[in-house]
Design an enzyme around this catalytic site. Sequence first.
Site, PDB file in Angstrom:
ATOM      1  N   HIS A 273      -8.244  -2.203   3.860  1.00 58.20           N
ATOM      2  CA  HIS A 273      -6.875  -1.708   3.670  1.00 58.20           C
ATOM      3  C   HIS A 273      -6.902  -0.183   3.633  1.00 58.20           C
ATOM      4  O   HIS A 273      -7.892   0.418   3.186  1.00 58.20           O
ATOM      5  CB  HIS A 273      -6.298  -2.217   2.358  1.00 58.20           C
ATOM      6  CG  HIS A 273      -5.957  -3.663   2.365  1.00 58.20           C
ATOM      7  ND1 HIS A 273      -5.057  -4.205   1.488  1.00 58.20           N
ATOM      8  CD2 HIS A 273      -6.390  -4.702   3.130  1.00 58.20           C
ATOM      9  CE1 HIS A 273      -4.950  -5.508   1.703  1.00 58.20           C
ATOM     10  NE2 HIS A 273      -5.756  -5.825   2.701  1.00 58.20           N
TER      11      HIS A 273
ATOM     12  N   GLU B 129      -5.516   1.979   1.662  1.00 54.41           N
ATOM     13  CA  GLU B 129      -5.741   2.583   0.346  1.00 54.41           C
ATOM     14  C   GLU B 129      -7.207   2.502  -0.063  1.00 54.41           C
ATOM     15  O   GLU B 129      -7.772   3.479  -0.573  1.00 54.41           O
ATOM     16  CB  GLU B 129      -4.873   1.895  -0.721  1.00 54.41           C
ATOM     17  CG  GLU B 129      -3.378   2.004  -0.474  1.00 54.41           C
ATOM     18  CD  GLU B 129      -2.802   0.880   0.389  1.00 54.41           C
ATOM     19  OE1 GLU B 129      -1.571   0.749   0.406  1.00 54.41           O
ATOM     20  OE2 GLU B 129      -3.571   0.141   1.035  1.00 54.41           O
TER      21      GLU B 129
END
Length: 153
Positions: A61, A63
């Site tokens: 992901h 993040e």
Amino acid sequence: MCAFLVGELMDNLKYMTIALKEAQKAFNINEVPIGAIIVKNNKIISKAHNKKEKTNKVTAHAELLAIEKACKKLKTWHLNDCILYTTVEPCLMCTGAIIQSRISKVYCSIKNDKFGELENIKQINNLNINIEYGLLSDQSTEILKTFFNNKRK
């Protein structure tokens, strides 16, 4: 509006624009278009976008990748003086990484009603994370809508 607040807003818009450019990179490689950057002392420490499909890693992901890069660059897992800008509210997995890395401020362009957990976890655990929503929300919404509309064709 005082000059300091105008300057801060302009900086925040600049950083979210860069996160959106990361989301566009994800879009261009057929990934869910989410981008993230981490800033410390008004300097970009890391940038990332989703790479789950490209890497076949469920943890790829935006993040998490941005946090990993920031930790490597700063040679510490303590990111308490850093700010995360992300185009979509983080999922439970990314929220855990944000908490563990001690990031204390997160700007999310849009909420994630399906998978977003940052706000919920903050409230449940009374965490000291400052979360703000809404920067460039129209652009973040549009890139996601376009991506999923293309997928459904």
